[in-house]
Motif scaffolding. Sequence first.
Motif, short mmCIF file in Angstrom:
data_model
loop_
_atom_site.label_atom_id
_atom_site.label_comp_id
_atom_site.label_asym_id
_atom_site.label_seq_id
_atom_site.Cartn_x
_atom_site.Cartn_y
_atom_site.Cartn_z
N GLU A 42 1.22 -0.84 0.41
CA GLU A 42 0.15 0.30 0.20
C GLU A 42 1.00 1.71 0.26
O GLU A 42 0.98 1.83 -0.96
N GLU A 43 1.73 1.51 1.07
CA GLU A 43 3.01 2.38 0.52
C GLU A 43 4.00 2.20 -0.54
O GLU A 43 3.37 3.55 -1.45
N LEU A 44 3.55 1.90 -1.33
CA LEU A 44 4.12 0.98 -3.01
C LEU A 44 3.33 1.98 -3.57
O LEU A 44 3.74 2.71 -4.42
N TYR A 45 2.68 2.07 -3.17
CA TYR A 45 0.61 2.22 -4.47
C TYR A 45 0.68 3.97 -4.37
O TYR A 45 0.87 4.81 -5.25
N LYS A 46 0.97 4.36 -2.59
CA LYS A 46 0.42 5.43 -2.55
C LYS A 46 1.82 6.02 -3.28
O LYS A 46 1.63 7.90 -4.34
N LEU A 47 3.00 5.93 -3.11
CA LEU A 47 4.26 6.13 -3.96
C LEU A 47 4.03 6.12 -5.88
O LEU A 47 4.17 6.80 -6.87
N SER A 48 3.81 5.13 -6.25
CA SER A 48 3.55 4.97 -7.81
C SER A 48 1.89 5.38 -8.66
O SER A 48 2.16 5.37 -9.97
N GLY A 49 1.22 5.57 -7.42
CA GLY A 49 -0.56 6.10 -8.19
C GLY A 49 -0.99 4.37 -8.87
O GLY A 49 -2.57 4.90 -8.43
N SER A 50 -0.50 3.65 -8.51
CA SER A 50 -1.46 1.92 -9.66
C SER A 50 -0.58 0.72 -8.91
O SER A 50 0.79 0.95 -8.94
N TYR A 51 -1.66 -0.43 -8.62
CA TYR A 51 -1.34 -1.00 -8.59
C TYR A 51 -0.63 -2.15 -9.35
O TYR A 51 0.53 -3.04 -9.92
#
Length: 117
Positions: A42-51
């Motif tokens: 979820e932290e990576l999602y916040k940085l990348s903007g998408s799964y």
Amino acid sequence: MNKIYYLKTCSTCVRIIKSLQLPSNFVFQDIKEEEITVKQLEELYKLSGSYEALFSKRAKLYKEMGLKDMNLTEKDYKHYILEHYTFLSRPVIVFKNQIFIGNSAKTIELAKLAIHE
């Protein structure tokens, strides 16, 4: 936190890590030995903007499971990344709230510039 998600058995990841000359404050997580958690993803999602951006469509299982013929949603991408480490595109480099996903030459060069600026 400066972190890199990778596979230590992947020669591409190992080569990239060597070429980046990472500072000693980087935390390394071999995603095969230490699975990615829901919170981390979820932290990576916040940085990348998408799964989907974090999902590897080059994974063998992507074709073997017939996923390439399906219309996957963000929820599906998240599910599959958490289900099997091979679905996380790698390496994933997190540096000062910036994220660099995958092993393209352009991505690695941008990460190198950010880390050594």
